[in-house]
Design a protein around this motif. Structure first.
Motif, short mmCIF file in Angstrom:
data_model
loop_
_atom_site.label_atom_id
_atom_site.label_comp_id
_atom_site.label_asym_id
_atom_site.label_seq_id
_atom_site.Cartn_x
_atom_site.Cartn_y
_atom_site.Cartn_z
N UNK B 4 0.63 -1.23 0.14
CA UNK B 4 -0.23 0.08 -0.16
C UNK B 4 1.14 1.13 -0.14
N UNK B 5 1.90 1.24 0.94
CA UNK B 5 3.05 2.46 0.90
C UNK B 5 3.76 2.91 -0.56
N UNK B 6 3.60 1.37 -1.22
CA UNK B 6 4.24 1.80 -2.44
C UNK B 6 2.99 2.28 -3.96
N UNK B 7 1.98 1.99 -3.74
CA UNK B 7 0.78 2.56 -4.60
C UNK B 7 0.53 3.98 -3.92
N UNK B 8 0.82 4.21 -2.48
CA UNK B 8 0.49 5.21 -2.63
C UNK B 8 1.50 6.64 -2.70
N UNK B 9 2.81 6.02 -2.76
CA UNK B 9 4.01 6.61 -3.14
C UNK B 9 4.11 7.01 -4.50
N UNK B 10 4.14 5.43 -5.64
CA UNK B 10 3.76 5.87 -6.90
C UNK B 10 2.88 6.78 -7.41
N UNK B 11 1.73 6.82 -6.68
CA UNK B 11 -0.17 7.73 -7.19
C UNK B 11 1.24 9.48 -6.82
N UNK B 12 0.93 9.42 -5.57
CA UNK B 12 2.17 10.57 -5.46
C UNK B 12 2.91 10.87 -6.25
N UNK B 13 4.69 10.01 -6.44
CA UNK B 13 5.22 10.53 -7.34
C UNK B 13 4.06 10.75 -9.00
N UNK B 14 3.32 10.26 -9.30
CA UNK B 14 2.74 10.87 -10.11
C UNK B 14 2.44 12.46 -10.58
N UNK B 15 1.23 12.18 -9.03
CA UNK B 15 1.31 13.02 -9.49
C UNK B 15 1.55 14.72 -8.59
N UNK B 16 3.04 14.61 -8.82
CA UNK B 16 3.94 15.72 -8.86
C UNK B 16 4.44 15.35 -9.73
N UNK B 17 4.62 14.15 -9.77
CA UNK B 17 5.26 14.60 -12.29
C UNK B 17 4.59 15.31 -12.84
N UNK B 18 2.69 14.93 -12.70
CA UNK B 18 2.18 15.49 -13.79
C UNK B 18 2.39 17.62 -13.40
N UNK B 19 2.14 17.81 -12.21
CA UNK B 19 2.32 19.02 -11.86
C UNK B 19 3.59 19.88 -12.29
N UNK B 20 4.24 19.06 -11.96
CA UNK B 20 6.16 19.67 -12.73
C UNK B 20 5.48 20.50 -14.22
N UNK B 21 4.45 19.20 -14.51
CA UNK B 21 4.50 19.76 -15.86
C UNK B 21 3.83 20.67 -15.94
N UNK B 22 2.36 21.14 -15.96
CA UNK B 22 1.41 21.50 -15.52
C UNK B 22 1.70 23.23 -14.54
N UNK B 23 2.31 22.36 -14.11
CA UNK B 23 2.34 24.47 -13.36
C UNK B 23 2.84 25.53 -14.21
N UNK B 24 2.21 26.70 -14.03
CA UNK B 24 2.47 27.64 -14.73
C UNK B 24 3.05 28.33 -14.10
N UNK B 25 4.09 28.13 -13.25
CA UNK B 25 5.22 28.60 -12.61
C UNK B 25 6.10 28.34 -12.25
N UNK B 26 6.95 28.67 -12.64
CA UNK B 26 7.83 27.76 -13.00
C UNK B 26 9.11 27.22 -11.57
N UNK B 27 8.75 28.20 -10.74
CA UNK B 27 8.68 27.98 -9.58
C UNK B 27 8.08 27.15 -8.67
N UNK B 28 6.97 26.44 -8.97
CA UNK B 28 5.89 25.60 -8.77
C UNK B 28 6.68 24.27 -9.26
N UNK B 29 7.08 24.66 -10.14
CA UNK B 29 7.69 23.61 -10.86
C UNK B 29 8.75 22.58 -10.52
N UNK B 30 9.30 23.54 -10.38
CA UNK B 30 11.12 22.99 -9.51
C UNK B 30 10.16 22.52 -8.25
N UNK B 31 9.70 22.83 -7.49
CA UNK B 31 9.29 22.37 -6.10
C UNK B 31 8.09 21.41 -6.64
N UNK B 32 7.61 21.19 -7.34
CA UNK B 32 7.03 19.88 -7.57
C UNK B 32 8.36 18.98 -7.90
N UNK B 33 9.06 19.02 -8.88
CA UNK B 33 10.25 17.97 -9.30
C UNK B 33 10.78 17.36 -7.91
#
Lengths: 184, 172, 168, 416, 353, 169
Positions: B4-33
């Motif tokens: 369950x931890x794995x799935x939790x982290x995996x989904x979190x990773x994906x979410x953050x990775x997507x946020x990196x791409x779709x964040x408008x503010x580049x600083x937010x992108x970096x933070x999500x990265x």
């Protein structure tokens, strides 16, 4: 070390109902006390009085005894604005700006003849007292005041801080005061 | 629990990775990265590879991303970067094509994959630890490791050469 | 050459002529002479370049306002100093109040820049060729030149002022 | 008219700044950031404003603005009787007010033709050199503060307190001394003052040596200051530098030696000169000047002549109080002097003294009235602060701050 | 893990967290007192006896000061900044062994929160994140002074982390482990690493100053230049958190230095003391408790040193700081590694033939 | 530039020696100095409880003196007001009436006498100007800080020294 334990008026404990293991006091008093003993000054030192403020910070007078030795040159962090020295008309707006940037609670001390009333400089270019620009809480006379007098002024502010309501900022009187100075 | 931890982290990773791409503010992108790196490090820990997890954080989150942020802060002072990227039709088509290709590759790669399961008899839980990693690196993978080191050296020298701003004639 | 007031004055008159160097006198050991605004820069340049004089230091510049002198109300005083010979001299230029125009000295002395701005601020002197002739001490919005004698000193906004017993 | 000159409100100020920014615009580069240093920046002592154009940390251009404490000294001086101008001069270079006081007095004495006795001159020398020490103390220790070493500042501040004790004993004030009168001193050195000076001479060298030990050869400090804010002798002279800042470039110009006043010819001392004119040289020159000043005070203190502490000039120097209460003649003089009805001759004088920062000149034009017709101050700070831009461009922000404190620009003197 | 240990760990972590907060709080007080004493003053003495309540007064004041978010600031990041700084600072004390094992009844308790075998890397990782707090805060303030402070902080921290890491490698070569506990255990008695690694310690010490942004490396917040650097725009408790984080960092770095180079909880003649007791359990516990005291004494000594230096030295300039880091410290650290490696080889050659 | 006088002394910077280059000796020296001060006696005067000795000629708060009989010395001649560079003194004069001889020494006296302590620069010129030894700046009193501007107009009630009771004599 022995000379450190001489009689010193420490901040008095606020009045409260003390019983066995029971000490209650008004919360406001405690915070007032805390504020009074941690007044970080913003030394707005333009001239001679600023030099005397240096002496006040120095070893002989030692403003740190009151917990005020951390000068915050950033207005956001300062509690009292110590205006020391002549404020010319050119400088007036700057003083106001600095005051506006300060976070509540804030107090203003006008130190010395120039800041309080213009002193000998009754000339076309000098502001006749900073209370034309910002509300002043404590006036310290002298040109320049001795460090003792500056400390006196600081202690006056401490008295103010101790007895002030936490919600002073929201009180209509205070709002009216600020409005009269055209401070948002 | 690990799963369950794995799935939790995996989904979190994906979410953050997507946020990196779709964040408008580049600083937010970096933070999500940075957050992405953290979750990846969490995966490493789940794999009992603590060394890799720590190094991942130190190198990527602690150093490289600081530099990213550093550069962004310099560029981004007071100016709005959003408008600078023009999203015209061509770009959209290019994006679709590239994304489609990537998708195809991923599907092709995953199609024949069989998930291996560790054999409990031979499984060594210490395989991700520092000593084992070091031993492997300095014995089995000695040559590649040294090659990488040389590569880094060369790139460092290159970076210094480029970064050095000296008056007078340039020697490269 | 030992610099004395006499031989410096002689040298200057020989160079510029009687009509341009006049009213020389010595109020306090420092020779004071007057010249015209056409000659001032040439004079100072000459003092600067001359091998014997080497007057290469601008001590100060000060404007003075004489409202009673018709046609020469404003005076600009240049005080120069030869560090080599420890010799000082003072040069004055008078201009009318309605035409307070002087050439700038900034090409010879960098120090003149702010001094001229100050003179502009205080008296309204216009220095032609000055790189940045704006007010220096007072606020830009000020509409008059405060050191002129006709303007009052007092800050009109003062409230606590009660006429002193004997007045001033 | 004067009434229109009311306080500009914030909007006006903003507009004014915008206008000035426009003037900057032609030099503006897209890659540069504009940084507004001051007037409330801690290192600008509250008064100077510099709008910097920065490339990263490197300053590419600077536009200084002054006048934030313009107090119109020269205008006020035109409205005050001669003796009331002393308190004004106090507030010019407030780090060394006795020098200003006495420079002004000497100017007026020159105008009135008063010769003051040797003892008064020696007392003046002692006070002026003490003032110079306290001025240099502040400058060099503030240099330490701005470079991050706060403690040395407080060590020498304690010594400054002792200098103030002496002032207090001599004139009754600490900082704005109003010391001395036209024609001498207002009172003789009391035994306690003499004692304090003796004590000071004994104690101070140790403290100053300790301060030097903390900074002078510390590599961090040397690295911070060497080559920072350097100026050549030619440029410095063109900018009208005098005092320690000029001497740091290698020109040994000192008014005390070139045009000795107040018996400075009697004393043995040297003029310290530097070579590069950078912050470190200025620091060294000031340090050495403190030692030289000590030497002068020591000589004056040892050889203090007997005699009167003021000139015998009943028309200009207030009669003793006891006589005022009893004698009619003294009372008349007293009234005349206080009312400012002294017979000042017509004329103009220039007198300069070596102030804490350089040649402090007083140009006095008198039309015979009770006030000066025109009193112009040659304020060294005003004159050399304009070189500041040239000195900081190309350096870093931190350099600019150290340069400012090592120039020892005193706002009161700068803006007058 | 059995439940007793779990509860123990929970309590222990809370205690350590509390202690680091307490030490950070009182560091402000000691900083002021030490500064005062060094400068011939007496320092705060009005808030409570000898001014002991001064930190509480400061905290009380800061808590009730107006929260201020500049109009043009990025609100979310502005709040995030001090949070990150504080969180990261508080996290790092987890792997530091404050003492040896304490034996109570049947169970023995390790006086360390988590004994991971990469403890030193953990600290590195966490500390390297600390700079985000400063950077984000400084950037989000939308103030040029803050931004300059943030940029200085970032470049300084990255540069000095390198030298710090390199200087550490020599210690790791000696100990052969990344676990702080193991490193501490190896330095029994007076067998401290400082005797073998004086140069490494010096480098580490300098880098520690740089990492905690203390004078002479306090460029990110240098008052004379940048007013307050990255925290210029912060008021109230957000400022408090930055200040707190700085002091917690000092505490942690002091603890790490004592652990790596000064034998952590080990002290001379501890074995003799241990053997002096008949009951081994009692002997162990006494030594452990003294060890904890010794550890904290070492930490306090380092904290004092930090403050002592702060009130003595001028600060570097930005480029000089970089030069010192890259041109001097890193080559020295590499040299130190080589020397240590050579030394180990020689030692093995002579002992093993 | 060649030298102007023969009294110059070159103090220009010297090259750093090797030990200075190494930072540490100078740092250690500095640390030594500061730690020495750490244990030194402190110079602080705890102000409100202890006050620092002031000189006898210190120019503090004004006082209007009475003579030995308790009569006010001031005769309202106005010299102090004229001498004041800050224009802080105002007064109005009045004729002494019969029966007031014990109150006022001279025939003219100050009905009101106000000093604006905010404007006052404590320069001592009023004391010097006074021909009647009436106004003095006391060395043992300082003008205190206050909250309101109005409180700084010191009238005669606060300026005139209190009557000495005969018992204390």
């Amino acid at each position: 070390m022995s000379d450190l334990n001489k009689d010193i008026n420490m901040a008095e404990a606020p009045e409260g109902h003390s019983g066995a293991g029971f000490f209650a006091t008004s919360f406001e008093k405690v915070i007032g006390l805390a504020r009074a003993n941690s007044l970080w000054p913003l030394p707005f030192a333009t001239s001679c009085c600023g030099i005397e403020f240096m002496a006040t910070m120095g070893a002989t007078y030692d403003i740190s005894r009151f917990g005020s030795e951390r000068p915050s040159f950033s207005p956001r962090q300062a509690d009292i604005l110590l205006v020391m020295g002549t404020i010319a008309k050119k400088m007036g707006p700057v003083v106001k700006q600095v005051y506006e940037q300060m976070a509540e609670p804030r107090w203003v001390v006008a130190v010395g003849a120039c800041a309080t009333s213009g002193g000998i400089f009754d000339s076309y270019s000098v502001l006749q007292g900073i209370d034309r620009v910002v509300p002043v809480d404590v006036y310290v006379p002298g040109c320049p005041p001795r460090p003792e007098q500056i400390l006196d002024g600081l202690m006056r502010v401490q008295d103010l801080a101790k007895n002030e309501s936490l919600r002073r900022r929201n009180s209509p009187e205070y709002q009216a005061l600020l409005a009269s100075y055209n401070i948002k | 629990m690990t799963e369950s931890l794995f799935f939790f982290f995996a989904s979190l990773t994906l979410l953050c990775a997507i946020m990196v791409v779709i964040s408008k503010n580049p600083v937010y992108s970096v933070i999500f990265l940075i957050l992405t790196f953290f979750t990846i490090s969490a995966h490493y820990i789940l794999l009992n590879a603590q060394f890799l997890a720590a190094v991942n954080i130190i190198v990527y989150a602690g150093a490289i991303m600081v530099l990213f942020l550093f550069v962004l802060m310099f560029i981004n002072t007071g100016k709005n970067v959003e408008g600078t990227i023009k999203r015209n039709v061509l770009a959209k088509i290019a994006g679709t094509v590239a994304g489609g290709l990537l998708f195809t590759v991923v599907v092709a790669a995953l199609k024949d994959v069989t998930l291996g399961h560790p054999d409990p008899a031979t499984y060594n839980s210490q395989v991700g630890m520092v000593e084992n990693l070091g031993k492997v690196l300095f014995t089995k993978y000695m040559l590649p490791f040294q090659l990488v080191a040389v590569l880094f050296l060369v790139s460092m020298v290159g970076a210094v050469m480029i970064g050095k701003r000296e008056t007078g004639e340039q020697n490269f | 050459m030992e610099l004395t007031n006499e031989n410096v004055l002689g040298k200057l008159i020989a160079q510029f002529g009687e009509e341009n160097i006049f009213d020389a006198y010595d109020p306090d050991g420092i020779m004071t002479l007057t010249t015209t605004r056409e000659n001032i820069i040439a004079l100072i340049q000459y003092l600067y370049d001359d091998k014997d004089l080497q007057v290469q230091f601008l001590t100060t510049m000060a404007g003075i306002h004489f409202p009673d002198h018709k046609g020469r109300e404003l005076c600009m005083m240049y005080q120069l100093h030869s560090l080599r010979h420890n010799y000082r001299l003072r040069i004055k230029v008078f201009v009318p109040a309605e035409d307070p125009v002087l050439p700038t000295l900034t090409n010879i002395y960098a120090a003149a820049n702010w001094m001229e701005r100050e003179a502009y601020d205080f008296y309204g002197f216009i220095f032609t060729g000055h790189p940045n002739l704006i007010r220096i001490l007072n606020i830009e919005e000020m509409e008059y030149h405060p050191m002129l004698k006709q303007y009052p000193l007092e800050d009109q906004t003062r409230e606590d002022k009660i006429d002193t017993y004997f007045g001033r | 008219m004067a009434t229109d000159n009311k306080t500009a409100d914030t909007d006006q100020l903003q507009e004014f700044r915008d206008n000035r920014d426009l003037k900057l615009q032609d030099k503006k580069n897209e890659n540069l950031t504009t940084l507004n240093l001051g007037p409330t920046h801690p290192a600008t002592h509250g008064i100077f404003q510099n709008i910097l154009q920065m490339d990263g940390e490197v300053i590419m251009d600077a536009v200084p603005t002054i006048g934030y404490i313009h107090r119109a000294f020269e205008k006020i001086a035109e409205r005050r009787p001669f003796y009331q101008i002393t308190p004004l001069t106090d507030r010019m270079n407030y780090c060394s007010s006795p020098i200003n006081n006495m420079g002004y007095h000497m100017t007026v004495e020159k105008l009135l033709g008063i010769e003051i006795p040797k003892r008064a001159q020696y007392i003046r020398v002692i006070m002026m050199e003490l003032a110079r020490i306290s001025d240099h103390l502040i400058c060099n220790s503030i240099l330490g503060v701005d470079s991050g070493a706060f403690t040395g500042f407080l060590y020498v501040m304690q010594e400054r307190e002792h200098i103030y004790d002496i002032y207090e004993e001599v004139c009754g004030a600490r900082l704005t001394t109003n010391m001395g009168r036209i024609g001498g001193m207002e009172r003789d050195l009391s035994p306690k003052a003499l004692h304090l000076i003796g004590e000071f001479l004994k104690r101070f060298p140790k403290v100053w040596a300790e301060f030097e030990k903390m900074l002078t050869r510390n590599r961090i400090f040397i690295d911070r200051t060497v080559g920072v804010g350097a100026i050549t002798a030619e440029r410095a002279l063109s900018y009208g530098f005098t005092g320690p800042n000029l001497r740091a470039t290698g020109v040994d110009y000192d008014v005390r030696v070139m045009n000795p006043y107040s018996s400075y010819g009697d004393f043995e001392f040297e003029i310290p000169v530097g070579a590069k004119g950078d912050t470190y040289d200025r620091y060294l020159v000031r340090n050495e000047e403190v030692w030289q000043s000590l030497k002068i005070i020591e000589q004056a203190y040892k050889n203090l002549p007997e005699g009167s502490y003021h000139a015998d000039a009943p028309h200009y120097y207030l009669p003793p109080k006891q006589e005022v209460y009893t004698s009619m003649e003294a009372l008349i003089y007293h009234f005349k002097i206080v009312m400012g009805e002294i017979d000042a001759p017509k004329g103009e004088v220039y007198h300069s003294v070596e102030g804490g920062n350089g040649e402090l000149g007083f140009y006095l034009v008198s039309d015979g009235g009770r006030t000066p017709y025109r009193l112009h101050f040659r304020r060294p700070c005003f004159i050399y602060y304009q070189a500041y831009t040239e000195m900081i461009v190309g350096g870093q922000l931190a350099d600019a701050i150290l340069t400012l404190s090592s120039l020892n620009v005193i706002a009161g003197e700068l803006d007058a | 893990m059995d439940s007793v240990l779990l509860i123990y760990k929970g309590i222990y972590i809370l205690v350590i967290f509390g202690i680091s907060l307490l030490i950070a709080t009182y560091s402000t007080y000691f900083e002021r007192k030490i500064a005062a004493f060094i400068q011939d003053r007496v320092g705060p003495n009005r808030a409570g006896p000898m001014g002991l309540l001064q930190p509480l007064a400061d905290a009380g004041k800061l808590f009730f000061k107006e929260e201020f978010i500049p109009a043009k600031a990025n609100k979310m990041l502005f709040i995030l900044g001090p949070g990150i700084a504080m969180l990261v600072a508080a996290m790092s004390s987890a792997v530091i062994p404050f003492g040896d094992t304490l034996i109570l009844g049947e169970t023995s308790f390790d006086l360390i929160a988590i004994d991971v075998n990469i403890g030193i890397l953990y600290i590195f990782g966490v500390v390297s994140l600390g700079v985000y707090g400063l950077m984000i805060g400084g950037w989000a303030s939308n103030n040029k002074f803050s931004l300059l402070g943030a940029i200085r902080a970032a470049s300084q921290n990255i540069s000095y982390e390198l030298a710090m890491g390199l200087s550490l490698i020599a210690v790791l070569m000696l100990s052969g482990s990344l676990s702080l506990k193991v490193i501490a255990e190896q330095q029994t008695g007076f067998n401290w690493n400082i005797w073998y690694q004086p140069l490494g310690f010096l480098i580490f010490l300098i880098c520690a100053f740089a990492e905690t942004n203390r004078t002479p490396f306090d460029l990110p917040e240098s008052e004379a230049e940048l007013i307050g650097g990255y925290h210029t725009e912060y008021s109230s408790m957000k400022l408090g958190m930055y200040l707190f984080a700085e002091y917690i960092n000092i505490f942690v770095v002091s603890a790490v230095m004592s652990t790596l180079y000064f034998g952590a909880y080990n002290f001379p003649f501890m074995e003799n003391l241990r053997n002096a007791f008949d009951d081994p359990v009692l002997g162990n516990n006494v030594v452990t408790i003294i060890g904890v005291a010794v550890m904290f004494a070492k930490i306090f000594a380092f904290i004092f040193f930090f403050m002592w230096v702060r009130w003595t030295l001028p600060r570097f300039r930005y480029d000089q700081l970089m030069k010192l880091g890259w041109n001097i410290l890193i080559p020295l650290a590499i040299l130190n590694i080589l020397l240590t490696g050579g030394g180990i080889l020689l030692y093995e050659y002579f002992t093993n033939g | 530039m060649e030298l102007l006088s023969n009294r110059s002394k070159n103090v220009a910077q010297k090259e750093m020696t090797l030990s200075e280059r190494m930072y540490l000796p100078a740092i250690a020296q500095g640390l030594g100095i500061t730690i020495k001060h750490f244990f030194k006696k402190k110079a602080t005067i705890n102000y409100p409880e202890e006050t620092r000795q002031r000189s006898d000629v210190w120019r503090g708060l004004h006082v209007l003196k009475r003579d030995e009989n308790g009569a006010e010395r001031c005769t309202a001649c106005g010299l102090c007001a004229v001498a004041c560079p800050a224009e802080a003194i105002t007064m109005t004069a009045g004729e002494r009436k019969k029966g007031e001889e014990h109150l006022y020494r001279e025939e003219k006296y100050a009905v009101t006498y106000e000093v604006n302590m905010l404007r006052c620069i404590f320069c001592g010129l009023c004391e010097e100007a006074c021909p009647k030894a009436a106004i003095f700046l006391q060395d043992d009193k300082l003008a205190p800080a206050r909250y309101e501007r109005e409180e700084f107009i010191y009238g005669k009630d606060r300026l005139v020294e209190p009557l000495k009771t005969t018992e204390t004599k």
